[in-house]
Scaffold this motif. Sequence first.
Motif, PDB file in Angstrom:
ATOM      1  N   LYS A  42      42.666 114.189   6.675  1.00  0.00           N
ATOM      2  CA  LYS A  42      43.661 115.089   6.082  1.00  0.00           C
ATOM      3  C   LYS A  42      43.521 115.112   4.562  1.00  0.00           C
ATOM      4  N   LYS A  43      43.274 113.950   3.977  1.00  0.00           N
ATOM      5  CA  LYS A  43      43.082 113.864   2.528  1.00  0.00           C
ATOM      6  C   LYS A  43      41.882 114.692   2.092  1.00  0.00           C
ATOM      7  N   SER A  44      40.778 114.605   2.820  1.00  0.00           N
ATOM      8  CA  SER A  44      39.582 115.375   2.448  1.00  0.00           C
ATOM      9  C   SER A  44      39.842 116.875   2.571  1.00  0.00           C
ATOM     10  N   LEU A  45      40.599 117.289   3.596  1.00  0.00           N
ATOM     11  CA  LEU A  45      40.948 118.701   3.728  1.00  0.00           C
ATOM     12  C   LEU A  45      41.820 119.166   2.563  1.00  0.00           C
ATOM     13  N   LEU A  46      42.787 118.345   2.174  1.00  0.00           N
ATOM     14  CA  LEU A  46      43.665 118.702   1.058  1.00  0.00           C
ATOM     15  C   LEU A  46      42.904 118.739  -0.263  1.00  0.00           C
ATOM     16  N   LEU A  47      41.951 117.832  -0.449  1.00  0.00           N
ATOM     17  CA  LEU A  47      41.140 117.850  -1.667  1.00  0.00           C
ATOM     18  C   LEU A  47      40.292 119.113  -1.736  1.00  0.00           C
ATOM     19  N   ARG A  48      39.723 119.512  -0.597  1.00  0.00           N
ATOM     20  CA  ARG A  48      38.923 120.746  -0.541  1.00  0.00           C
ATOM     21  C   ARG A  48      39.800 121.958  -0.843  1.00  0.00           C
ATOM     22  N   GLU A  49      40.995 121.984  -0.263  1.00  0.00           N
ATOM     23  CA  GLU A  49      41.924 123.089  -0.516  1.00  0.00           C
ATOM     24  C   GLU A  49      42.338 123.119  -1.987  1.00  0.00           C
ATOM     25  N   ASN A  50      42.542 121.940  -2.560  1.00  0.00           N
ATOM     26  CA  ASN A  50      42.902 121.842  -3.973  1.00  0.00           C
ATOM     27  C   ASN A  50      41.786 122.402  -4.856  1.00  0.00           C
ATOM     28  N   GLU A  51      40.534 122.090  -4.528  1.00  0.00           N
ATOM     29  CA  GLU A  51      39.392 122.623  -5.286  1.00  0.00           C
ATOM     30  C   GLU A  51      39.338 124.146  -5.180  1.00  0.00           C
ATOM     31  N   ASN A  52      39.556 124.666  -3.981  1.00  0.00           N
ATOM     32  CA  ASN A  52      39.545 126.124  -3.791  1.00  0.00           C
ATOM     33  C   ASN A  52      40.652 126.785  -4.602  1.00  0.00           C
TER      34      ASN A  52
END
Length: 111
Positions: A42-52
């Motif tokens: 979940k953290k990796s998904l949120l980090l990716r979304e944050n970058e986008n």
Amino acid sequence: MKPILGKAIRIAQITLLFFGTAALGILMGEQSFTQKQMLEHKKSLLLRENENLAEEIKSLERRVTLLRSDPRTIEKAAKRKLGMSSPGETIYIFEGDGLKKEETALGKADN
């Protein structure tokens, strides 16, 4: 004989308690490991979304800067969003099956 039997029972109780506690610890450890993996995913998904979202913010900031300062960008936006035109420009508006022609430079409309 009774003291030996009492000691054996006491040792068996302690052993069962130890193994029960160890089994409980192992089960809880596995659940914690699974939960940790899910949280890391979940953290990796949120980090990716944050970058986008950060990229999108930069893009929007560039667009705002252009809309405030670049005459070409302002003109394009006025034409696209507000239906405005430059002097001498002919605009064709399609309505249903027919064609409506507007002569903006002359200030008249032909239907």
